[in-house]
Design a protein around this motif. Structure first.
Motif, PDB file in Angstrom:
ATOM      1  N   ALA A  76       0.729  -1.147   0.037  1.00  9.87           N
ATOM      2  CA  ALA A  76      -0.121   0.002  -0.023  1.00  9.87           C
ATOM      3  C   ALA A  76       0.899   1.294  -0.177  1.00  9.87           C
ATOM      4  N   THR A  77       0.228   2.385  -0.429  1.00 10.76           N
ATOM      5  CA  THR A  77       0.917   3.743  -0.505  1.00 10.76           C
ATOM      6  C   THR A  77      -0.083   4.241   0.964  1.00 10.76           C
ATOM      7  N   ILE A  78       0.633   4.595   1.702  1.00 11.51           N
ATOM      8  CA  ILE A  78      -0.002   5.142   2.938  1.00 11.51           C
ATOM      9  C   ILE A  78       0.446   6.725   3.183  1.00 11.51           C
ATOM     10  N   TRP A  79      -0.593   7.491   3.811  1.00  6.43           N
ATOM     11  CA  TRP A  79       0.063   8.886   3.938  1.00  6.43           C
ATOM     12  C   TRP A  79      -1.052   9.309   4.841  1.00  6.43           C
ATOM     13  N   TYR A  80      -0.550  10.576   5.520  1.00 11.10           N
ATOM     14  CA  TYR A  80      -1.531  11.363   6.481  1.00 11.10           C
ATOM     15  C   TYR A  80      -2.657  11.842   5.586  1.00 11.10           C
ATOM     16  N   ASP A  81      -3.875  11.663   5.784  1.00  6.11           N
ATOM     17  CA  ASP A  81      -5.016  12.421   5.104  1.00  6.11           C
ATOM     18  C   ASP A  81      -5.487  13.538   6.051  1.00  6.11           C
ATOM     19  N   PHE A  82      -6.457  14.637   5.526  1.00  3.47           N
ATOM     20  CA  PHE A  82      -6.857  15.611   6.563  1.00  3.47           C
ATOM     21  C   PHE A  82      -7.070  15.154   7.961  1.00  3.47           C
ATOM     22  N   LYS A  83      -8.077  14.310   7.919  1.00  2.00           N
ATOM     23  CA  LYS A  83      -8.549  13.588   9.277  1.00  2.00           C
ATOM     24  C   LYS A  83      -7.183  13.343  10.270  1.00  2.00           C
ATOM     25  N   ASP A  84      -6.400  12.465   9.458  1.00  2.00           N
ATOM     26  CA  ASP A  84      -5.086  12.297  10.393  1.00  2.00           C
ATOM     27  C   ASP A  84      -4.355  13.470  10.949  1.00  2.00           C
ATOM     28  N   PRO A  89       6.477  15.193  11.749  1.00  2.00           N
ATOM     29  CA  PRO A  89       7.454  15.901  11.354  1.00  2.00           C
ATOM     30  C   PRO A  89       7.286  15.995   9.802  1.00  2.00           C
ATOM     31  N   GLU A  90       6.968  15.112   8.966  1.00  2.00           N
ATOM     32  CA  GLU A  90       6.718  15.164   7.639  1.00  2.00           C
ATOM     33  C   GLU A  90       5.733  14.155   7.185  1.00  2.00           C
ATOM     34  N   GLN A  91       5.259  14.369   5.817  1.00  2.00           N
ATOM     35  CA  GLN A  91       4.142  13.281   5.340  1.00  2.00           C
ATOM     36  C   GLN A  91       5.093  11.976   5.405  1.00  2.00           C
ATOM     37  N   ILE A  92       4.201  10.897   5.560  1.00  2.00           N
ATOM     38  CA  ILE A  92       4.466   9.697   5.331  1.00  2.00           C
ATOM     39  C   ILE A  92       4.753   9.366   3.806  1.00  2.00           C
ATOM     40  N   ARG A  93       6.043   8.883   3.260  1.00  2.00           N
ATOM     41  CA  ARG A  93       6.299   8.430   1.884  1.00  2.00           C
ATOM     42  C   ARG A  93       6.707   6.897   1.791  1.00  2.00           C
ATOM     43  N   LYS A  94       6.595   6.424   0.479  1.00  2.00           N
ATOM     44  CA  LYS A  94       7.083   5.217   0.116  1.00  2.00           C
ATOM     45  C   LYS A  94       8.504   5.278  -0.148  1.00  2.00           C
TER      46      LYS A  94
END
Length: 193
Positions: free
Chosen positions: A83-91, A104-109
């Motif tokens: 999966a490609t995971i990231w923080y969404d707005f609700k997160d 500190p930063e967005q999750i990335r692959k």
């Protein structure tokens, strides 16, 4: 996979991960800080919801970790890789109002040493983030192997209930925050034109 229909893009094209650039991430952080200063007291219900989410995720942490300890080591289809995971707005709204700051930063692959591309938080012993600080999808998604374990008597009862509760609280948090920040919530009247 997120599905979108936009312009000439196919309906199954994955959405790009938002807020990848550091400058944009800092702008998002500034947005939450500005809204917090401008609507401080009006946002108390949002903080209360965020703390309820945090407490629920912390209650879920140990049983989920136990479930992952049994199911993940032998998995051949590791969700943290697939999966490609990231923080969404609700997160982000949850994280800001539960902890007082954004991650500190967005999750990335990323490409790991000797492995397929995977979530940047994945280590050899699992996720480097405590459950309460992960994107919610990391708790919400329960793989087929884990689902089969949920029916066993030894499985913790909260594993089935808490993610649904957190999902509902996240929706309420987003709705409340957006109403307040847009000036349409009764405790934050809209500006006069």
């Amino acid at each position: 996979m997120n599905i979108q229909i936009q312009g000439n893009r196919p309906a199954t094209a994955p959405m790009p991960v938002p807020w990848q650039k550091e400058q944009v991430w800092q702008e998002v952080a500034q947005y939450f800080q500005t809204m917090d200063r401008a609507c401080r007291e009006s946002l108390d219900p949002v903080r209360t919801l965020a703390l309820s989410i945090r407490q629920s995720l912390e209650r879920l942490s140990e049983p989920m970790d136990e479930l992952c300890a049994v199911s993940c080591p032998d998995c051949r289809d590791i969700c943290c890789e697939r999966a490609t995971i990231w923080y969404d707005f609700k997160d982000l709204a949850y994280h800001y109002f539960a902890f007082g700051y954004l991650p500190p930063e967005q999750i990335r692959k990323i490409k790991g040493p000797g492995r397929a591309p995977c979530c940047s938080m994945l280590t050899e012993t699992g996720c480097s983030l405590p459950r309460s600080r992960r994107p919610f999808v990391c708790t919400w998604y329960i793989c087929p192997a884990q689902r089969s374990m949920l029916g066993t008597p030894s499985c913790h009862a909260d594993l089935a209930k808490i993610p649904e509760l957190v999902k509902s609280l996240r929706n309420r948090l987003e709705d409340r925050f957006c109403r307040i920040s847009a000036g349409h919530f009764p405790s934050a009247p809209a500006p006069k034109v």
